[in-house]
Scaffold this motif. Structure first.
Motif, PDB file in Angstrom:
ATOM      1  N   ASP A  58       0.585  -1.114  -0.082  1.00 45.77           N
ATOM      2  CA  ASP A  58       0.007   0.117  -0.061  1.00 45.77           C
ATOM      3  C   ASP A  58       0.871   1.245   0.098  1.00 45.77           C
ATOM      4  O   ASP A  58       0.468   2.135  -0.902  1.00 45.77           O
ATOM      5  CB  ASP A  58      -0.977   0.137   1.236  1.00 45.77           C
ATOM      6  CG  ASP A  58      -2.189  -1.043   0.903  1.00 45.77           C
ATOM      7  OD1 ASP A  58      -2.515  -1.430  -0.203  1.00 45.77           O
ATOM      8  OD2 ASP A  58      -2.645  -1.066   2.146  1.00 45.77           O
ATOM      9  N   GLU A  59       1.830   1.393   0.977  1.00 45.12           N
ATOM     10  CA  GLU A  59       2.703   2.317   0.874  1.00 45.12           C
ATOM     11  C   GLU A  59       3.648   2.678   0.084  1.00 45.12           C
ATOM     12  O   GLU A  59       3.809   3.601  -0.708  1.00 45.12           O
ATOM     13  CB  GLU A  59       3.579   2.505   2.086  1.00 45.12           C
ATOM     14  CG  GLU A  59       4.300   3.730   2.310  1.00 45.12           C
ATOM     15  CD  GLU A  59       3.326   4.901   2.589  1.00 45.12           C
ATOM     16  OE1 GLU A  59       3.852   6.139   2.154  1.00 45.12           O
ATOM     17  OE2 GLU A  59       2.330   4.917   2.923  1.00 45.12           O
ATOM     18  N   LYS A  62       1.894   3.318  -3.796  1.00 46.76           N
ATOM     19  CA  LYS A  62       0.768   4.676  -3.786  1.00 46.76           C
ATOM     20  C   LYS A  62       1.165   5.472  -4.935  1.00 46.76           C
ATOM     21  O   LYS A  62       0.207   5.874  -5.760  1.00 46.76           O
ATOM     22  CB  LYS A  62       1.316   5.391  -2.591  1.00 46.76           C
ATOM     23  CG  LYS A  62      -0.097   6.431  -2.267  1.00 46.76           C
ATOM     24  CD  LYS A  62       0.242   7.303  -1.188  1.00 46.76           C
ATOM     25  CE  LYS A  62      -0.357   6.361   0.161  1.00 46.76           C
ATOM     26  NZ  LYS A  62      -0.362   7.053   1.284  1.00 46.76           N
TER      27      LYS A  62
END
Length: 79
Positions: A58-59, A62
């Protein structure tokens, strides 16, 4: 014989927006479907998610996700 009719003519039915229809969406003149649009950003995004585990993806992905969303929106897709 009067030309006026007491019953008003209903307005034409509104056709739902179809981003794959070039007549409705000039941003997508080829009529690409979402699955086929933006292959470069889609591939980079997918490769990133495969590279990292779920807790990191997710990070770390992004920016690639945002690039893909921007590409899709540039073709008139509402996402």
């Amino acid at each position: 014989m009067a030309l006026w009719s007491p019953t008003p003519t209903p307005p034409p039915a509104k056709v739902p927006y179809d981003p794959t229809d070039p007549k409705q969406n000039p941003l997508n003149p080829q009529g690409l479907k979402p699955c086929c649009a933006c292959p470069k950003t889609k591939s980079a995004r997918d490769d990133c998610f495969l590279k990292f585990d779920a807790s990191e993806a997710d990070e770390n992905c992004k920016a690639l996700v945002q690039e893909h969303l921007a590409c899709m929106r540039s073709l008139g897709f509402k996402i």
